[in-house]
Design an enzyme around this catalytic site. Structure first.
Site, PDB file in Angstrom:
ATOM      1  N   HIS A  91    -104.176  34.635  35.955  1.00  0.00           N
ATOM      2  CA  HIS A  91    -105.021  35.839  35.955  1.00  0.00           C
ATOM      3  C   HIS A  91    -106.476  35.471  35.644  1.00  0.00           C
ATOM      4  O   HIS A  91    -107.406  35.989  36.259  1.00  0.00           O
ATOM      5  CB  HIS A  91    -104.569  36.813  34.869  1.00  0.00           C
ATOM      6  CG  HIS A  91    -103.194  37.375  35.045  1.00  0.00           C
ATOM      7  ND1 HIS A  91    -102.152  37.054  34.221  1.00  0.00           N
ATOM      8  CD2 HIS A  91    -102.706  38.250  35.956  1.00  0.00           C
ATOM      9  CE1 HIS A  91    -101.076  37.709  34.599  1.00  0.00           C
ATOM     10  NE2 HIS A  91    -101.373  38.436  35.654  1.00  0.00           N
ATOM     11  N   LEU A  94    -101.663  38.373  30.230  1.00  0.00           N
ATOM     12  CA  LEU A  94    -102.522  37.510  31.047  1.00  0.00           C
ATOM     13  C   LEU A  94    -102.301  36.028  30.757  1.00  0.00           C
ATOM     14  O   LEU A  94    -102.077  35.631  29.611  1.00  0.00           O
ATOM     15  CB  LEU A  94    -103.991  37.868  30.784  1.00  0.00           C
ATOM     16  CG  LEU A  94    -104.363  39.332  31.012  1.00  0.00           C
ATOM     17  CD1 LEU A  94    -105.840  39.561  30.681  1.00  0.00           C
ATOM     18  CD2 LEU A  94    -104.066  39.777  32.436  1.00  0.00           C
ATOM     19  N   GLY A 140    -103.875  37.148  43.695  1.00  0.00           N
ATOM     20  CA  GLY A 140    -103.411  35.770  43.625  1.00  0.00           C
ATOM     21  C   GLY A 140    -102.562  35.373  44.827  1.00  0.00           C
ATOM     22  O   GLY A 140    -101.747  36.161  45.320  1.00  0.00           O
ATOM     23  N   GLN A 154     -93.055  50.094  41.128  1.00  0.00           N
ATOM     24  CA  GLN A 154     -92.812  48.872  41.917  1.00  0.00           C
ATOM     25  C   GLN A 154     -91.616  48.087  41.389  1.00  0.00           C
ATOM     26  O   GLN A 154     -91.311  47.011  41.888  1.00  0.00           O
ATOM     27  CB  GLN A 154     -94.076  48.006  42.004  1.00  0.00           C
ATOM     28  CG  GLN A 154     -94.484  47.307  40.719  1.00  0.00           C
ATOM     29  CD  GLN A 154     -95.813  46.565  40.888  1.00  0.00           C
ATOM     30  OE1 GLN A 154     -96.875  47.172  40.950  1.00  0.00           O
ATOM     31  NE2 GLN A 154     -95.767  45.246  40.964  1.00  0.00           N
ATOM     32  N   GLN A 174     -97.736  40.006  48.963  1.00  0.00           N
ATOM     33  CA  GLN A 174     -98.487  41.135  48.385  1.00  0.00           C
ATOM     34  C   GLN A 174     -99.949  41.082  48.836  1.00  0.00           C
ATOM     35  O   GLN A 174    -100.512  42.098  49.257  1.00  0.00           O
ATOM     36  CB  GLN A 174     -98.407  41.075  46.859  1.00  0.00           C
ATOM     37  CG  GLN A 174     -99.379  41.992  46.153  1.00  0.00           C
ATOM     38  CD  GLN A 174     -99.179  42.029  44.649  1.00  0.00           C
ATOM     39  OE1 GLN A 174     -98.268  42.651  44.173  1.00  0.00           O
ATOM     40  NE2 GLN A 174    -100.039  41.364  43.890  1.00  0.00           N
ATOM     41  N   GLU A 177    -103.394  31.840  32.571  1.00  0.00           N
ATOM     42  CA  GLU A 177    -104.492  31.138  33.265  1.00  0.00           C
ATOM     43  C   GLU A 177    -104.619  31.569  34.728  1.00  0.00           C
ATOM     44  O   GLU A 177    -105.712  31.529  35.290  1.00  0.00           O
ATOM     45  CB  GLU A 177    -104.288  29.617  33.197  1.00  0.00           C
ATOM     46  CG  GLU A 177    -104.873  28.968  31.960  1.00  0.00           C
ATOM     47  CD  GLU A 177    -106.381  29.185  31.786  1.00  0.00           C
ATOM     48  OE1 GLU A 177    -107.144  29.074  32.763  1.00  0.00           O
ATOM     49  OE2 GLU A 177    -106.795  29.479  30.652  1.00  0.00           O
TER      50      GLU A 177
HETATM   51  O1  PAF Z   1     -99.549  41.443  41.101  1.00  0.00           O
HETATM   52  C1  PAF Z   1     -99.454  42.310  40.212  1.00  0.00           C
HETATM   53  O2  PAF Z   1     -99.588  42.041  39.023  1.00  0.00           O
HETATM   54  C2  PAF Z   1     -99.146  43.744  40.607  1.00  0.00           C
HETATM   55  O3  PAF Z   1     -98.284  43.802  41.693  1.00  0.00           O
HETATM   56  C3  PAF Z   1    -100.395  44.597  40.867  1.00  0.00           C
HETATM   57  C4  PAF Z   1    -101.198  44.070  42.060  1.00  0.00           C
HETATM   58  C5  PAF Z   1    -101.275  44.610  39.626  1.00  0.00           C
HETATM   59  C6  PAF Z   1     -99.992  46.034  41.192  1.00  0.00           C
HETATM   60  O4  PAF Z   1     -99.272  46.614  40.140  1.00  0.00           O
END
Ligand code: PAF
Length: 284
Positions: free
Chosen positions: A28, A24, A138, A52, A144, A26
């Site tokens: 996040h 994590l 974000g 992914q 996304q 800033e």
């Molecule tokens: O943005 C991310 O960190 C990832 O793509 C997520 C949304 C946690 C899905 O694994």
């Protein structure tokens, strides 16, 4: 997790959710703070989602620091830190996937086939497990965020998707767990990404509306920095993610580059300014 969610809902407590892959920063934490203000039970998940990542991508190298993440979550008053294992998320007989078929094709989807299928699948699973009223994503990963909004709408997930703004280092570099991969020299070079977006904004404020002009200027700025390889510079409608030739409404200028082995993405939303006479489009 589902039992906690059920109890929380039964007690009338709103559940806020921030899904992450950990390590994590800033960026996040800003999403966590947005969620914290709007819910009674705040859930953060940490799961480095294998499906992914494409073959040859950084799944095994992806930075992890669970102890530090725990500490940061505690400081932000996170109620539940949900860290499922790979086997819990994808037992051997897992065969069902969620696939968005239009918005996922371009931009990052073009160079990372299967990436968004992995994202939508894991986020759908997390939504069903955490059962949030709202979930925060974000803006740095604008594609996304848009795909998740579409998934929630198309599949009737009863969750409100909230976007949190990009958080930047003092020199403009968008915060990302992957910035850790950059050498000191490449870290300095990486500032060109934000500078190129700022240049685009200044072209807009000088009256440029043709997206080909904007893209060319951004490519030239990026290309002038050694070791920066452009993967794409795209100008697309902010909602449909379809390419646009003029900035007539909110237009996502999105950039992906590689610096050394590190892939970085960033973006800005361009908006036409009010015409000087006061007529014409105005997007405050
Ligand atoms: O943005 C991310 O960190 C990832 O793509 C997520 C949304 C946690 C899905 O694994």
């Amino acid at each position: 997790m589902q039992a906690i969610a059920r109890r929380s809902r039964a007690a009338g407590r709103r559940i806020g959710f921030v899904p992450t892959m950990g390590f994590l920063h800033e960026g996040h934490l800003s999403l966590i703070r947005i969620a914290r203000r709007r819910c009674e039970l705040l859930v953060v998940s940490i799961f480095v989602n294998p499906i992914q990542f494409g073959p040859g991508e950084d799944f095994t190298d992806y930075p992890r620091d669970r102890d530090r993440d725990k500490l940061l979550c505690r400081r932000e008053n996170v109620d539940v830190l949900f860290c499922p294992s790979n086997d819990e998320m994808y037992p051997e007989d897992h065969t069902v996937y969620v696939d968005e078929t239009v918005l996922s094709r371009g931009l990052c989807g073009a160079s990372r086939p299967g990436h968004f299928r992995g994202v939508t699948t894991v986020v759908a699973k997390l939504f069903n497990t955490v059962q949030p009223h709202l979930a925060v994503f974000g803006q740095k990963d604008a594609q996304q965020a848009r795909i998740i909004e579409k998934m929630a709408a198309d599949l009737d997930f009863p969750v409100r998707i909230v976007r949190g703004p990009i958080v930047r280092e003092s020199d403009g570099l968008a915060m990302s767990s992957r910035n850790k991969y950059l050498s000191r020299e490449d870290r300095a070079r990486a500032t060109v990404v934000f500078k190129s977006l700022r240049l685009a904004k200044s072209l807009l404020s000088q009256g440029t509306r043709q997206t080909s002009v904007v893209r060319r200027a951004v490519r030239e700025a990026l290309g002038a920095t050694p070791r920066v390889e452009v993967e794409y510079v795209a100008t697309v409608d902010d909602r449909t993610l379809k390419p646009v030739t003029r900035v007539a409404g909110p237009t996502l200028l999105a950039v992906a580059v590689r610096i050394g082995g590190t892939r970085l993405i960033d973006n800005v939303v361009l908006r036409p300014r009010s015409a000087p006479s006061g007529r014409g489009a105005s997007y405050a």
